[in-house]
Design an enzyme around this catalytic site. Structure first.
Site, PDB file in Angstrom:
ATOM      1  N   PHE A 124      10.960  -1.146   5.598  1.00 25.90           N
ATOM      2  CA  PHE A 124       9.673  -0.548   5.633  1.00 25.90           C
ATOM      3  C   PHE A 124       8.644  -1.637   5.095  1.00 25.90           C
ATOM      4  O   PHE A 124       8.845  -2.488   4.244  1.00 25.90           O
ATOM      5  CB  PHE A 124       9.608   0.363   4.415  1.00 25.90           C
ATOM      6  CG  PHE A 124       8.392   1.214   4.432  1.00 25.90           C
ATOM      7  CD1 PHE A 124       8.190   2.308   5.302  1.00 25.90           C
ATOM      8  CD2 PHE A 124       7.401   0.885   3.612  1.00 25.90           C
ATOM      9  CE1 PHE A 124       7.139   2.905   5.497  1.00 25.90           C
ATOM     10  CE2 PHE A 124       6.146   1.791   3.583  1.00 25.90           C
ATOM     11  CZ  PHE A 124       5.873   2.588   4.487  1.00 25.90           C
ATOM     12  N   ASP A 184       8.968  -9.478   2.100  1.00 23.42           N
ATOM     13  CA  ASP A 184       8.066  -8.444   1.537  1.00 23.42           C
ATOM     14  C   ASP A 184       8.431  -7.937   0.112  1.00 23.42           C
ATOM     15  O   ASP A 184       9.687  -7.414   0.019  1.00 23.42           O
ATOM     16  CB  ASP A 184       8.255  -7.381   2.687  1.00 23.42           C
ATOM     17  CG  ASP A 184       7.453  -6.144   2.329  1.00 23.42           C
ATOM     18  OD1 ASP A 184       6.794  -6.356   1.092  1.00 23.42           O
ATOM     19  OD2 ASP A 184       7.149  -5.247   2.939  1.00 23.42           O
ATOM     20  N   LYS A 210       1.921  -2.932  -4.645  1.00 25.68           N
ATOM     21  CA  LYS A 210       2.429  -1.897  -5.635  1.00 25.68           C
ATOM     22  C   LYS A 210       2.233  -2.225  -6.976  1.00 25.68           C
ATOM     23  O   LYS A 210       1.187  -2.005  -7.650  1.00 25.68           O
ATOM     24  CB  LYS A 210       3.811  -1.538  -5.277  1.00 25.68           C
ATOM     25  CG  LYS A 210       3.953  -1.018  -3.947  1.00 25.68           C
ATOM     26  CD  LYS A 210       5.128  -0.057  -3.721  1.00 25.68           C
ATOM     27  CE  LYS A 210       5.400   0.990  -2.770  1.00 25.68           C
ATOM     28  NZ  LYS A 210       5.956   0.707  -1.447  1.00 25.68           N
TER      29      LYS A 210
HETATM   30  C1  LIG Z   1       5.023   0.283  -0.163  1.00 21.44           C
HETATM   31  C2  LIG Z   1       5.507  -0.607   0.799  1.00 21.44           C
HETATM   32  C3  LIG Z   1       4.893  -1.204   1.623  1.00 21.44           C
HETATM   33  C4  LIG Z   1       3.397  -0.488   2.094  1.00 21.44           C
HETATM   34  O1  LIG Z   1       2.549  -0.570   1.138  1.00 21.44           O
HETATM   35  P1  LIG Z   1       1.328   0.501   1.037  1.00 21.44           P
HETATM   36  O2  LIG Z   1       0.424  -0.031  -0.254  1.00 21.44           O
HETATM   37  O3  LIG Z   1       1.537   1.811   1.040  1.00 21.44           O
HETATM   38  O4  LIG Z   1       0.684  -0.082   2.320  1.00 21.44           O
HETATM   39  C5  LIG Z   1       5.192  -2.409   2.313  1.00 21.44           C
HETATM   40  N1  LIG Z   1       6.498  -2.967   2.238  1.00 21.44           N
HETATM   41  C6  LIG Z   1       7.258  -2.312   1.265  1.00 21.44           C
HETATM   42  C7  LIG Z   1       8.473  -3.193   0.818  1.00 21.44           C
HETATM   43  C8  LIG Z   1       6.901  -1.201   0.633  1.00 21.44           C
HETATM   44  O5  LIG Z   1       7.812  -0.747  -0.492  1.00 21.44           O
END
Ligand SMILES: *Cc1c(COP(=O)(O)O)cnc(C)c1O
Length: 396
Positions: free
Chosen positions: A129, A214, A243
Site C-alpha cells: 500500500f 515506504d 502518518k
Molecule cells: C497510509 C499509507 C500511505 C498513504 O498515506 P496517505 O497520507 O493516506 O496518503 C502510504 N504508504 C503507507 C505504507 C501507508 O501506510
C-alpha cells in the site's frame, strides 16, 4: 448522518469523538475508548499531548504559513533533525503519505532518465500500500483499490512481498528502483524474512537501482526504532514518511541519500503547503518528545509485552494463525475473515482495526502505559476467545 453532503468514500463507524487525552478518546455521551489505532498510526503521542499542544499553539500565534518561496527556519531545522536520525542527506516536504510516495516515484524516474532509460520501471510488491493518488495507487498492490480508475500509470512490475529471488530474477533492463514497505501495514502487518532488506540493499547496489523504503506507517518510532529499516542495519536511497511524523498535523516527507541525493533541483518538484511552519513545528515537537521521553525503548517494550501476552493467552487456539509485528505495530492473523471484530471491540470500548480481511491490527500510541496494555490485551483476547466459543457451539 443521513442526507450528508460528504461524498461517501469512507464506510464510517457510528461514533464521533469529542475529545481525547493520552491513549483515550471520549464520545459525546461520556463513553471512553482505548485508542489502539491512533487514527491509523498518526497520533503517535496520543491525544492532547502537552508538548505538541504547546508547540502548535505557540507556532499558530507566531506564524502559520509563509511559502517555499522563502527561507523557513523551522523546516530547515526539521530536515537537519530527520537526517541526523536517519543518516539520510536531504528532505523534501509534502503533506501526506501519498505525496511522499509520488516524490519517490518521480525520483526513481529521474534516476532512470539520467542513466539513459526512457521508460523506467519500478519494482513493487504484492499487497503493498502506497496511497490513493494515481501513481501511488499504481504502485499499490490492491486490484480493488485500482478498479475503475484505469488506465493506471505505467512503469511498475510486481513481485511477491519479501521474495529477493523473484526480484533478482527480473531481467527488464528498464528497472531503476525497488519500492518496499519494511513491514506491510494495510497488506496485513506482514514482516519480510530477516535478511530481505540487507539482501535487497546489496542487489540494488549491484544493479544501480534506487532502494526506496515506504516508512509512512512504520516510521517515527512505531516499531521501536526511529525507522523500521534501521533494525536491518541498512540505509535506503529514498525513504517516505508521513502518518506519525506530525502527531496529527498533516505532513509528509521524502528523504534522499547517496544515489538519489542530487536528483531534484530547483523547479523539479514542489508543494504549496509542504513543510509549512505549523507542520514542521509539530513534527519537531513529536521528535523531541520521542527522544526526551525514551519512547523508542518504551514502544519496543510495550509492543513486546502485548505480543507475548496475546501469544500466551490465545496463541494456541486453532483459529489464531500468527501473532506478528514489531514494536507497537501488531497483527494477529486469524484463520477466517473477522471484520465484525471492529464493532465488537468498539462496543467494549476498544478502537482497533482489521486489515487484509482476517488480520486484527493494533497501532496504539507510543505513550501507551502498562495499565492500558493490560486492558487492551484482555479485551483483544476476550474477542478472539469468544470467536472460538461461537464456532464450538456451531460445531456441536
Ligand atoms: C497510509 C499509507 C500511505 C498513504 O498515506 P496517505 O497520507 O493516506 O496518503 C502510504 N504508504 C503507507 C505504507 C501507508 O501506510
Amino acid at each position: 448522518m443521513a442526507n450528508s453532503h460528504l461524498i461517501p468514500t469512507y464506510k464510517r463507524q457510528p461514533v464521533a469523538f469529542e475529545r481525547g487525552h493520552g491513549a483515550w478518546l471520549f464520545d459525546g455521551d461520556g463513553n471512553r475508548y482505548l485508542d489502539a489505532l491512533s487514527g491509523i498510526a498518526v497520533s503517535a503521542l496520543g491525544h492532547s499531548h502537552p508538548a505538541l499542544v504547546e508547540a502548535i499553539t505557540n507556532q499558530a500565534s507566531t506564524l502559520l504559513h509563509t511559502s517555499n518561496l522563502y527561507e523557513i527556519d523551522v523546516q530547515t531545522r526539521l530536515a537537519d533533525r530527520l537526517c541526523a536520525l536517519s543518516g539520510m542527506d536531504a528532505v523534501f516536504f509534502g503533506n501526506s503519505g501519498s505525496e511522499a510516495n509520488e516524490a519517490a516515484i518521480k525520483l526513481a524516474r529521474l534516476h532512470g532518465h539520467n542513466r539513459g532509460i526512457d521508460m523506467p520501471v519500478i519494482v513493487v510488491m504484492e499487497s503493498a500500500f502506497h496511497g490513493r493518488t494515481l501513481a501511488a495507487l499504481a504502485a499499490t498492490g490492491n486490484a480493488n483499490a485500482q478498479k475503475g480508475f484505469e488506465p493506471m500509470p505505467a512503469g511498475f512490475v510486481r513481485v511477491p512481498y519479501g521474495d529477493i529471488d523473484a526480484i533478482a530474477a527480473l531481467e527488464d533492463h528498464n528497472i531503476v528502483a525497488v519500492h518496499v514497505e519494511p513491514i506491510q501495514g494495510e497488506g496485513g502487518v506482514r514482516v519480510p524474512p530477516a535478511d530481505f532488506l540487507p539482501a535487497l540493499r546489496r542487489l540494488c547496489d549491484k544493479r544501480d537501482w534506487l532502494m526506496m523504503i515506504d516508512e509512512v506507517q512504520t516510521g517515527v518510532g512505531r516499531t521501536g526504532h526511529w525507522f523500521a529499516h534501521q533494525a536491518a542495519g541498512i540505509t535506503p536511497d529514498v525513504m517516505c514518511l508521513a502518518k506519525g511524523l506530525g502527531g496529527g498535523v498533516p505532513i509528509g516527507a521524502a528523504l534522499v541519500a547517496s544515489a538519489a541525493g542530487e536528483l531534484f533541483g530547483p523547479g523539479s518538484h514542489g508543494s504549496t503547503f509542504g513543510g509549512n511552519p505549523l507542520a514542521c513545528r509539530a513534527a519537531l515537537a513529536v521528535l523531541d518528545t520521542i527522544e526526551h521521553d525514551g519512547l523508542l525503548a518504551h514502544a519496543g517494550a510495550m509492543g513486546e509485552s502485548i505480543r507475548e501476552q496475546i501469544e500466551a493467552r490465545v496463541g494456541e487456539l486453532d483459529h489464531v494463525v500468527e501473532i506478528r509485528g514489531a514494536g507497537l505495530m501488531i497483527g494477529i492473523e486469524l484463520s477466517e475473515p473477522c471484520a465484525e471484530l471492529v464493532d465488537a471491540a468498539r462496543e467494549q470500548g476498544i478502537l482497533l482495526n482489521v486489515t487484509a480481511g482476517s488480520v486484527i491490527r493494533l497501532l496504539p500510541p507510543l505513550i501507551i502505559g502498562p495499565a492500558e496494555v493490560e486492558r487492551l490485551v484482555d479485551g483483544v483476547c476476550h474477542l478472539i476467545e469468544s470467536m472460538t466459543t461461537t464456532q464450538t457451539m456451531q460445531a456441536d
